[in-house]
Enzyme design. Sequence first.
Site, PDB file in Angstrom:
ATOM      1  N   HIS A 189       3.906  51.318   7.346  1.00  0.00           N
ATOM      2  CA  HIS A 189       3.859  51.953   6.030  1.00  0.00           C
ATOM      3  C   HIS A 189       4.481  51.088   4.933  1.00  0.00           C
ATOM      4  CE1 HIS A 189       2.644  55.503   8.190  1.00  0.00           C
ATOM      5  NE2 HIS A 189       3.749  55.468   8.905  1.00  0.00           N
ATOM      6  N   GLU A 190       5.214  50.044   5.309  1.00  0.00           N
ATOM      7  CA  GLU A 190       5.895  49.212   4.305  1.00  0.00           C
ATOM      8  C   GLU A 190       5.241  47.837   4.224  1.00  0.00           C
ATOM      9  OE1 GLU A 190      10.233  49.894   4.028  1.00  0.00           O
ATOM     10  OE2 GLU A 190       9.952  51.290   5.697  1.00  0.00           O
TER      11      GLU A 190
END
Length: 314
Positions: free
Chosen positions: A121-122
């Site tokens: 997600h990053e």
Amino acid sequence: MNRPALFLLFALCANTIAAPLDEPLKPLPTIPPQDPKRVELGRQLFHDPRLSINNTLSCASCHLLDKNGADSRAFSNGFDGQPVTVNTPTVFNASLNFRQFWDGRVETLEEQSNVVITSPHEMGSDWNTVVQRIADDTAYRQGFSAAYPDAVTRANIQSALSAFERTLLTPGSRFDQYLLGNTDILTLEEKYGYQRFKEYGCIACHQGVNIGGNMFQKFGVFGDYIADRGNPTVADQGRFNITGDEADRAVFKVPSLRNVALTAPYFHDGSAPTLERAVDVMFQYQLGRMPSEEDKTLIVLFLKTLTGQWEGKP
């Protein structure tokens, strides 16, 4: 006792508060000695989007060093342009926290960089890709060879990033100067705000050298803030997502209050847009009481004295 008389009494007492040992809060320490070669490598890596899988996102994309070390948005965007699930905490003074991330899932800055770089997600990357990209860069290869015996490795990339982040302390706040003996640097109202901060019990969680960052606490001791906010998410479960212990549901690392006047929006969900709103929420849900408007104003004035300096600038 009327207000003028109370302020006069406090003015007479305030000048006796000088030594750091007399207070539950402590001034920031000096920046620990670091190998300058490693720090410089870490600085370059911190700003390098090649750490993300698609070369779009660096650490500095979400941790804005020219502003507050955090992000002005409630949720930063990951490498894919989608918002992450929790608010980005400031990287300033993060080395003084006892754990990293809101849910405290890791203890060290080195572990923190691994989670961010490999998170889907990053940054969405993997270490084979990152190491290869850095090693393929001639300047990096020479820099790492000069700073580390084994040149470019995953461990050395993590080490360099952490060395730089350990320099991101923000000393020189007016409150630190007050703790070090310059009692005249705060106004009477700011000193009174500090007294109210202690008397209401804020200091039970926001304590120590980082004025927080050294314990876990349930978000919503005197009420269910998340339920009242609505639309609960998995991230709202906090430590429970790490431990599976029901006692850890909605438990988070207590954030540092250093530079707090600059780091809006507040909380793990970015749901408090202003410092005043954050103070209201803390009183209602953590302390189970509401201060007078005057006391709240004084406490906010005190919190604004916690803004420090980085590289000689506020």
